[in-house]
Design a protein around this motif. Sequence first.
Motif, short mmCIF file in Angstrom:
data_model
loop_
_atom_site.label_atom_id
_atom_site.label_comp_id
_atom_site.label_asym_id
_atom_site.label_seq_id
_atom_site.Cartn_x
_atom_site.Cartn_y
_atom_site.Cartn_z
N SER A 119 0.82 -1.11 -0.16
CA SER A 119 0.09 0.02 -0.11
C SER A 119 0.88 1.21 0.12
N ARG A 120 0.27 2.41 -0.53
CA ARG A 120 1.06 3.91 -0.29
C ARG A 120 1.62 3.85 0.99
N ARG A 121 0.68 3.74 1.91
CA ARG A 121 0.99 3.95 3.34
C ARG A 121 2.30 3.12 3.83
N MET A 122 1.97 1.80 3.72
CA MET A 122 3.37 0.80 4.05
C MET A 122 4.69 1.06 3.29
N LEU A 123 4.31 1.66 2.06
CA LEU A 123 5.63 1.90 1.13
C LEU A 123 6.25 3.32 1.84
N THR A 124 5.32 4.29 2.04
CA THR A 124 5.83 5.45 2.74
C THR A 124 6.76 5.06 4.14
N LEU A 125 5.89 4.17 5.13
CA LEU A 125 6.54 3.80 6.28
C LEU A 125 8.22 2.96 6.15
N THR A 126 8.08 2.08 5.04
CA THR A 126 9.27 1.31 4.90
C THR A 126 10.35 2.21 4.22
N LEU A 127 9.97 2.92 3.52
CA LEU A 127 11.12 3.86 2.83
C LEU A 127 11.61 5.05 3.92
N ARG A 128 10.75 5.37 4.71
CA ARG A 128 11.49 6.20 5.89
C ARG A 128 12.06 5.40 6.79
N ASN A 129 11.98 3.95 7.09
CA ASN A 129 12.64 3.14 8.00
C ASN A 129 14.02 2.80 7.42
N LEU A 130 13.91 2.45 6.02
CA LEU A 130 15.03 2.25 5.26
C LEU A 130 16.08 3.33 5.30
N GLU A 131 15.61 4.55 4.99
CA GLU A 131 16.28 5.89 5.14
C GLU A 131 17.02 6.03 6.51
N ARG A 132 16.30 5.98 7.46
CA ARG A 132 16.63 6.04 8.92
C ARG A 132 17.63 5.05 9.27
N ASP A 133 17.73 3.78 8.79
CA ASP A 133 18.83 3.06 8.95
C ASP A 133 19.93 2.92 7.95
N GLY A 134 20.02 3.99 7.15
CA GLY A 134 21.21 4.28 6.33
C GLY A 134 21.18 3.20 5.13
#
Length: 127
Positions: free
Chosen positions: A57-72
């Motif tokens: 979903s758009r929401r899950m994609l947004t959350l996962t992208l943020r987490n992956l960015e946060r994790d470097g």
Amino acid sequence: MSLCNSDVTVQDERARACTVSEVLGRVGSKWSIGILVEAANGPVRFTELERAVEGISRRMLTLTLRNLERDGLLTRTVYPTVPPKVEYTATEMARELYGTLVQLTSWAERHRTAIAHAQDVYDRANQ
């Protein structure tokens, strides 16, 4: 009450194990694998990821992208255009992980039928 050296070592090992579990949980999640595999091939836009990662979903994609960015693991670049253009690129750390993720997804693809069969046999035997 003070901790002896052995207690500190045990605590350090527990903390490290927890961190490893968190990292494995993050990079091994259903959505992260697909996103990281797509981003490893070069910069990718949100809509391209949305189409490439089946079922997200758009929401899950947004959350996962943020987490992956946060994790470097991903770098997010925003271009000052109208409408704004945003691209995600795998970091060096994520590119190092890429080969392992490809092996994992290949293994899952090769064995998914056998696993489904084993689950079916187990479920029928345990009803």
